[in-house]
Design a protein around this motif. Structure first.
Motif, PDB file in Angstrom:
ATOM      1  N   GLY A   9       0.846  -1.315   0.070  1.00 24.81           N
ATOM      2  CA  GLY A   9       0.169  -0.207  -0.131  1.00 24.81           C
ATOM      3  C   GLY A   9       0.815   1.337   0.018  1.00 24.81           C
ATOM      4  O   GLY A   9       0.374   2.301  -0.733  1.00 24.81           O
ATOM      5  N   VAL A  10       2.024   1.272   0.716  1.00 24.00           N
ATOM      6  CA  VAL A  10       2.960   2.462   0.785  1.00 24.00           C
ATOM      7  C   VAL A  10       3.550   2.641  -0.695  1.00 24.00           C
ATOM      8  O   VAL A  10       3.478   3.739  -1.040  1.00 24.00           O
ATOM      9  N   LEU A  11       3.720   1.687  -1.157  1.00 26.80           N
ATOM     10  CA  LEU A  11       4.451   1.833  -2.540  1.00 26.80           C
ATOM     11  C   LEU A  11       3.405   2.256  -3.728  1.00 26.80           C
ATOM     12  O   LEU A  11       3.540   3.210  -4.427  1.00 26.80           O
ATOM     13  N   MET A  12       2.140   1.841  -3.557  1.00 26.37           N
ATOM     14  CA  MET A  12       1.138   2.358  -4.425  1.00 26.37           C
ATOM     15  C   MET A  12       0.615   3.715  -3.959  1.00 26.37           C
ATOM     16  O   MET A  12       0.315   4.490  -5.053  1.00 26.37           O
ATOM     17  N   LEU A  36      -6.759  -7.414  -6.274  1.00 29.46           N
ATOM     18  CA  LEU A  36      -6.992  -6.070  -5.839  1.00 29.46           C
ATOM     19  C   LEU A  36      -8.502  -5.885  -6.384  1.00 29.46           C
ATOM     20  O   LEU A  36      -9.431  -5.283  -5.687  1.00 29.46           O
ATOM     21  N   LEU A  37      -8.590  -6.003  -7.723  1.00 38.75           N
ATOM     22  CA  LEU A  37     -10.049  -6.005  -8.384  1.00 38.75           C
ATOM     23  C   LEU A  37     -11.177  -6.667  -7.736  1.00 38.75           C
ATOM     24  O   LEU A  37     -12.244  -6.078  -7.433  1.00 38.75           O
ATOM     25  N   THR A  38     -10.641  -7.954  -7.436  1.00 33.32           N
ATOM     26  CA  THR A  38     -11.720  -8.747  -6.799  1.00 33.32           C
ATOM     27  C   THR A  38     -12.035  -8.274  -5.364  1.00 33.32           C
ATOM     28  O   THR A  38     -13.245  -8.252  -4.899  1.00 33.32           O
ATOM     29  N   ALA A  39     -11.239  -7.779  -4.710  1.00 29.88           N
ATOM     30  CA  ALA A  39     -11.276  -7.350  -3.313  1.00 29.88           C
ATOM     31  C   ALA A  39     -12.223  -6.084  -3.303  1.00 29.88           C
ATOM     32  O   ALA A  39     -13.045  -6.105  -2.606  1.00 29.88           O
ATOM     33  N   ILE A  40     -11.891  -5.071  -4.100  1.00 26.78           N
ATOM     34  CA  ILE A  40     -12.681  -3.961  -4.129  1.00 26.78           C
ATOM     35  C   ILE A  40     -13.978  -4.270  -4.698  1.00 26.78           C
ATOM     36  O   ILE A  40     -15.199  -3.736  -4.233  1.00 26.78           O
ATOM     37  N   SER A  41     -14.172  -5.032  -5.814  1.00 26.56           N
ATOM     38  CA  SER A  41     -15.583  -4.970  -6.502  1.00 26.56           C
ATOM     39  C   SER A  41     -16.496  -5.998  -5.453  1.00 26.56           C
ATOM     40  O   SER A  41     -17.488  -5.880  -5.321  1.00 26.56           O
ATOM     41  N   PHE A  54      -7.407  -8.254   3.419  1.00 32.17           N
ATOM     42  CA  PHE A  54      -6.631  -7.921   2.074  1.00 32.17           C
ATOM     43  C   PHE A  54      -6.862  -6.214   1.891  1.00 32.17           C
ATOM     44  O   PHE A  54      -5.613  -5.676   1.605  1.00 32.17           O
ATOM     45  N   LEU A  55      -7.823  -5.752   2.215  1.00 28.04           N
ATOM     46  CA  LEU A  55      -7.992  -4.253   1.950  1.00 28.04           C
ATOM     47  C   LEU A  55      -7.572  -3.398   2.931  1.00 28.04           C
ATOM     48  O   LEU A  55      -7.033  -2.212   2.574  1.00 28.04           O
ATOM     49  N   ILE A  56      -7.792  -3.662   4.250  1.00 24.04           N
ATOM     50  CA  ILE A  56      -7.472  -2.844   5.467  1.00 24.04           C
ATOM     51  C   ILE A  56      -6.136  -2.427   5.718  1.00 24.04           C
ATOM     52  O   ILE A  56      -5.491  -1.397   5.601  1.00 24.04           O
ATOM     53  N   PRO A  57      -5.191  -3.495   5.388  1.00 18.45           N
ATOM     54  CA  PRO A  57      -3.601  -3.082   5.592  1.00 18.45           C
ATOM     55  C   PRO A  57      -3.443  -2.499   4.233  1.00 18.45           C
ATOM     56  O   PRO A  57      -2.484  -1.422   4.430  1.00 18.45           O
ATOM     57  N   LEU A  58      -3.814  -2.568   3.006  1.00 20.72           N
ATOM     58  CA  LEU A  58      -3.577  -2.069   1.996  1.00 20.72           C
ATOM     59  C   LEU A  58      -3.779  -0.649   2.025  1.00 20.72           C
ATOM     60  O   LEU A  58      -3.221   0.216   1.707  1.00 20.72           O
ATOM     61  N   ALA A  59      -4.916  -0.194   2.590  1.00 21.24           N
ATOM     62  CA  ALA A  59      -5.575   1.057   2.591  1.00 21.24           C
ATOM     63  C   ALA A  59      -4.695   1.863   3.531  1.00 21.24           C
ATOM     64  O   ALA A  59      -4.691   3.104   3.562  1.00 21.24           O
ATOM     65  N   LEU A  60      -4.323   1.188   4.680  1.00 20.34           N
ATOM     66  CA  LEU A  60      -3.580   1.989   5.760  1.00 20.34           C
ATOM     67  C   LEU A  60      -2.333   2.232   5.377  1.00 20.34           C
ATOM     68  O   LEU A  60      -1.679   3.334   5.402  1.00 20.34           O
ATOM     69  N   GLY A  61      -1.594   1.457   4.429  1.00 18.86           N
ATOM     70  CA  GLY A  61      -0.285   1.631   3.746  1.00 18.86           C
ATOM     71  C   GLY A  61      -0.554   2.862   2.596  1.00 18.86           C
ATOM     72  O   GLY A  61       0.458   3.794   2.642  1.00 18.86           O
TER      73      GLY A  61
END
Length: 271
Positions: A9-12, A36-41, A54-61
């Protein structure tokens, strides 16, 4: 919780601050694009619990990177623009071998796919001719109409963020909203962050479903379009070269560093 998504998430988040490189490109580089697409949709579906880890750590980063690095990115683009851009060009070019192998382009691509690849690349490359103001002043108006415009700007940018090769920040730049977004992040203007962020979040959900549908039904065509857009984005990011030898050498070094970074991630994904 998939806590390794913090660094992803930090890199993105860092790349989503850059006009020219897409967070979707980094997701491809990290090997998590389709996930990522699967998780968001699927977040607003009956299976939403499966996506949270999957999404919470990515969003925090991503959120941390946007807040922490907005000033640094602004500084680098203002004072070391050429070396910074060449680093990101190296990152982007390094994604192409991974996408070509993932799509098995040599076996799956037909003439129509090659044609669409060229067209999508040309369309994205043509964005380089837009005279976007990179040093414009942030918007001070807080009227309802202005906030609505900022909301839809975030929506449009989110679509670009999910597509490898098109930068959401570049879309904001073309719309004249990029200085406002960077100023809001660096000064913690919570109203503007909330308005633009709401547009981004809603756009993520809507766009992810469409892109996921394309990948499931028209995978070869979608990959051809993505590869073309990534190739075309190099023309958008190319800053030119200064005349002095020292700057040229630094640009070559940052380009190689960016390319090596992507290829290392590609090798890890293969392993």
């Amino acid at each position: 919780m998939e806590w390794r998504n913090l660094y992803r998430g930090v890199l993105m988040g860092i790349t989503d601050l850059i006009p020219g490189i897409s967070g979707g490109t980094i997701a491809v580089m990290l090997g998590i694009y389709e996930r990522l697409l699967t998780a968001i949709s699927g977040f607003f579906s009956s299976n939403w619990r499966r996506q949270i880890g999957f999404l919470i750590p990515l969003a925090l980063g991503m959120g941390s990177a946007l807040l922490i690095f907005s000033r640094l990115i602004k500084y680098l683009l203002e004072h070391h623009y050429e070396p910074t851009q060449f680093f990101f060009i190296g990152l982007v070019i390094g994604v192409l071998p991974l996408l070509l192998k993932q799509s098995d382009a040599r076996r799956n691509f037909r003439p129509i796919h090659v044609i669409m690849l060229i067209i999508s690349g040309a369309l994205v490359a043509s964005l380089a001719f837009f005279n976007a103001d990179k040093t414009g002043l942030p918007i001070d108006d807080r009227s309802a109409l202005t906030l609505l415009g900022l909301f839809f700007s975030g929506w449009l940018a989110s679509m670009a963020m999910l597509l490898p090769g098109i930068s959401g920040s570049f879309v904001l730049l073309m719309l004249g909203v990029y200085p406002t977004a960077i100023h809001a992040l660096s000064s913690l203007d919570f109203l503007l962050i909330a308005v633009i962020g709401a547009g981004v979040m809603i756009g993520f959900v809507v766009s992810s479903k469409g892109i996921k549908l394309l990948l499931s039904r028209y995978a070869n065509l979608t990959y051809a379009l993505m590869i073309g857009m990534i190739m075309g984005s190099v023309a958008v990011m190319y800053p030119g070269l200064a005349g002095d030898t020292a700057t040229i050498l630094i640009c070559v070094l940052t380009f190689v560093l960016g390319l090596a970074t992507t290829l290392v991630f590609g090798l890890r994904k293969k392993a």
